[in-house]
Design a protein around this motif. Structure first.
Motif, mmCIF file in Angstrom:
data_model
loop_
_atom_site.group_PDB
_atom_site.id
_atom_site.type_symbol
_atom_site.label_atom_id
_atom_site.label_comp_id
_atom_site.label_asym_id
_atom_site.label_seq_id
_atom_site.Cartn_x
_atom_site.Cartn_y
_atom_site.Cartn_z
ATOM 1 N N PRO A 72 79.475 47.106 44.866
ATOM 2 C CA PRO A 72 79.381 45.629 44.306
ATOM 3 C C PRO A 72 80.212 44.474 44.608
ATOM 4 O O PRO A 72 80.927 44.248 44.120
ATOM 5 N N THR A 73 80.204 44.140 45.911
ATOM 6 C CA THR A 73 80.932 43.335 46.194
ATOM 7 C C THR A 73 79.977 41.643 47.027
ATOM 8 O O THR A 73 78.384 42.256 47.089
ATOM 9 N N ASP A 74 80.190 40.497 47.150
ATOM 10 C CA ASP A 74 78.974 39.587 46.689
ATOM 11 C C ASP A 74 78.473 39.691 48.759
ATOM 12 O O ASP A 74 77.192 39.037 48.763
ATOM 13 N N ARG A 75 79.076 40.831 49.877
ATOM 14 C CA ARG A 75 78.665 40.781 50.973
ATOM 15 C C ARG A 75 77.558 41.556 50.831
ATOM 16 O O ARG A 75 76.655 41.574 51.203
ATOM 17 N N ALA A 76 77.954 42.706 50.660
ATOM 18 C CA ALA A 76 77.015 43.587 50.187
ATOM 19 C C ALA A 76 75.632 43.475 49.285
ATOM 20 O O ALA A 76 74.978 43.907 50.230
ATOM 21 N N ARG A 77 75.473 42.784 48.863
ATOM 22 C CA ARG A 77 74.496 42.075 47.684
ATOM 23 C C ARG A 77 74.159 41.597 48.578
ATOM 24 O O ARG A 77 72.860 41.606 47.800
ATOM 25 N N GLU A 78 74.234 40.478 49.155
ATOM 26 C CA GLU A 78 73.666 39.713 50.316
ATOM 27 C C GLU A 78 72.617 40.183 51.502
ATOM 28 O O GLU A 78 71.732 39.833 50.978
ATOM 29 N N ALA A 79 73.566 40.894 51.657
ATOM 30 C CA ALA A 79 72.687 41.802 52.651
ATOM 31 C C ALA A 79 71.498 42.298 52.034
ATOM 32 O O ALA A 79 70.675 42.445 52.946
ATOM 33 N N ALA A 80 71.668 42.993 50.642
ATOM 34 C CA ALA A 80 70.973 44.340 50.481
ATOM 35 C C ALA A 80 69.495 43.053 49.814
ATOM 36 O O ALA A 80 68.419 43.937 50.125
ATOM 37 N N LYS A 86 68.670 41.287 51.526
ATOM 38 C CA LYS A 86 68.052 40.460 52.672
ATOM 39 C C LYS A 86 67.152 42.322 53.889
ATOM 40 O O LYS A 86 65.925 42.276 54.038
ATOM 41 N N LEU A 87 67.610 43.088 53.204
ATOM 42 C CA LEU A 87 66.374 44.662 53.596
ATOM 43 C C LEU A 87 65.614 44.896 52.341
ATOM 44 O O LEU A 87 64.734 45.852 52.421
ATOM 45 N N GLN A 88 65.531 44.137 51.292
ATOM 46 C CA GLN A 88 64.269 44.499 50.537
ATOM 47 C C GLN A 88 63.161 44.799 50.537
ATOM 48 O O GLN A 88 62.542 46.128 50.018
ATOM 49 N N ARG A 89 62.907 43.977 51.810
ATOM 50 C CA ARG A 89 61.445 44.359 52.575
ATOM 51 C C ARG A 89 61.386 45.258 53.344
ATOM 52 O O ARG A 89 60.192 45.684 54.013
ATOM 53 N N PHE A 140 77.085 45.685 61.268
ATOM 54 C CA PHE A 140 76.368 44.487 60.056
ATOM 55 C C PHE A 140 75.810 43.441 61.592
ATOM 56 O O PHE A 140 76.780 42.735 61.492
ATOM 57 N N THR A 141 74.714 43.606 61.963
ATOM 58 C CA THR A 141 74.454 42.437 62.599
ATOM 59 C C THR A 141 73.396 41.129 61.699
ATOM 60 O O THR A 141 72.546 41.988 60.975
ATOM 61 N N ARG A 142 73.060 40.324 61.366
ATOM 62 C CA ARG A 142 71.866 38.689 60.377
ATOM 63 C C ARG A 142 70.893 39.629 60.057
ATOM 64 O O ARG A 142 70.056 39.438 60.143
ATOM 65 N N HIS A 143 70.055 39.519 62.009
ATOM 66 C CA HIS A 143 69.047 40.467 62.610
ATOM 67 C C HIS A 143 69.101 41.355 63.194
ATOM 68 O O HIS A 143 69.385 41.490 64.033
ATOM 69 N N PHE A 144 68.277 42.725 62.551
ATOM 70 C CA PHE A 144 68.042 43.712 63.224
ATOM 71 C C PHE A 144 66.850 44.317 62.955
ATOM 72 O O PHE A 144 66.072 43.854 61.744
ATOM 73 N N ASP A 145 66.484 45.089 63.736
ATOM 74 C CA ASP A 145 65.683 45.949 63.118
ATOM 75 C C ASP A 145 66.087 47.769 62.890
ATOM 76 O O ASP A 145 66.198 48.586 63.530
ATOM 77 N N LEU A 146 66.179 47.598 61.698
ATOM 78 C CA LEU A 146 66.343 48.903 60.620
ATOM 79 C C LEU A 146 65.837 50.326 61.224
ATOM 80 O O LEU A 146 66.741 50.831 61.155
ATOM 81 N N HIS A 147 64.589 50.367 61.280
ATOM 82 C CA HIS A 147 63.877 51.421 61.462
ATOM 83 C C HIS A 147 63.881 52.000 62.688
ATOM 84 O O HIS A 147 64.168 52.577 63.474
ATOM 85 N N ARG A 148 64.530 50.654 63.851
ATOM 86 C CA ARG A 148 64.992 51.137 65.644
ATOM 87 C C ARG A 148 66.223 51.474 65.165
ATOM 88 O O ARG A 148 66.542 52.821 66.076
ATOM 89 N N ARG A 149 66.586 51.279 64.621
ATOM 90 C CA ARG A 149 68.111 51.525 64.617
ATOM 91 C C ARG A 149 68.301 53.044 63.941
ATOM 92 O O ARG A 149 69.309 53.662 64.465
ATOM 93 N N LEU A 150 67.552 53.157 63.013
ATOM 94 C CA LEU A 150 68.094 54.966 62.623
ATOM 95 C C LEU A 150 66.781 55.614 63.433
ATOM 96 O O LEU A 150 67.586 56.737 63.411
ATOM 97 N N ALA A 151 65.884 55.374 63.996
ATOM 98 C CA ALA A 151 65.278 56.037 65.055
ATOM 99 C C ALA A 151 65.731 56.196 66.139
ATOM 100 O O ALA A 151 65.378 57.560 67.171
#
Length: 261
Positions: free
Chosen positions: A15-23, A25-28, A81-92
């Motif tokens: 529940p911080t502003d930084r985390a909510r802002e990042a969330a 960007k990750l919604q899609r 955490f970086t502003r632009h990254f491929d979440l699925h690639r990093r998880l894989a």
């Protein structure tokens, strides 16, 4: 390179502003589901949020792999955490690190028994100005008949760089299969600096003179006051999986921390 295949993903946000802002960007990035329905979780925040999420899973007796993105301060358990990254690639491509928590059985002075898990450490701490006096047994054999100190703690390798390190305890490599037993501001025995134990060890703390010298037991962030005895063991049946980017794994950080000054 092995590729991880995760199905349904949960997004856990501090529940911080930084985390909510990042969330936002990750919604899609995924069709997110609730934590109790997920096959893996992505945590946005700091180490505190990661520990809270792991404890939620331990309480629910349903443990799934967790990938953390640091939007806090230290972020020892998190990935960058970086502003632009491929979440699925990093998880894989993430490296899987298995860790097991401590299981604490605490018996209070009133005779009640409570069970809690600790991912970092279990600490026994004096409740008032009086020095705590604690008997320490390992595998049912008394090793310290009377420790006079502010307290004592038992740490996992994951927690060895946290409170344990601040109390002058040793840093443990993640794959060491060891536990750190560390006194907190000891008075007697003056020269005892603690011990490193195999993680198959069973450790018992018994509080001496509890009416005069009450002691609380703290498992990570959860406290039980006025304890009489505390029994500890590694809970291998609740093994957890942390996901780390290549080159940023927790065991690498533990090694690096020993050269920090």
């Amino acid at each position: 390179m092995d590729v991880n295949n995760f199905g349904r993903l949960a997004l856990v946000v501090s529940p911080t502003d930084r985390a909510r802002e990042a969330a936002e960007k990750l919604q899609r990035a995924a069709d997110w589901v609730p934590l109790h329905e997920a096959d893996a979780a992505v945590v946005l925040g700091g180490d505190g949020q990661m520990l809270d999420t792991l404890h939620q899973m331990l309480d629910a007796k349903r443990v799934i792999p967790v990938y953390g993105l640091n939007l806090g301060t230290v972020g020892f358990l998190m990935n960058r955490f970086t502003r632009h990254f491929d979440l699925h690639r990093r998880l894989a491509e993430a490296r899987l690190i298995a860790v097991s928590p401590l299981l604490m059985e605490a018996v209070t002075q009133s005779g009640d028994t409570e069970h809690l898990y600790a991912i970092n450490e279990v600490s026994l701490l004096r409740e008032n100005r009086q020095t705590a006096k604690i008997e320490i047994s390992v595998n049912e054999k008394v090793r310290i008949a009377q420790l006079a100190a502010d307290g004592v703690l038992l740490s996992t390798p994951v927690g060895s760089t946290a409170y344990n390190y601040s109390a002058n305890g040793p840093i443990l490599p993640l794959d060491s299969q060891m536990l750190a037993l560390t006194p907190i501001s000891p008075f007697r025995p003056r020269r005892w600096k603690g011990a490193v134990l195999p993680d198959r060890s069973r450790v018992t703390f018994r509080v001496l003179e509890p009416d005069k010298r009450p002691v609380a037991a703290v498992a990570d962030m959860r406290e039980i006051r006025d304890v009489a005895e505390v029994h500890l063991r590694i809970a291998r049946e609740m093994e957890m999986t942390l996901l780390f980017d290549q080159g940023h794994a927790l065991d690498d950080r533990i090694v690096a921390e020993q050269f920090a000054y």
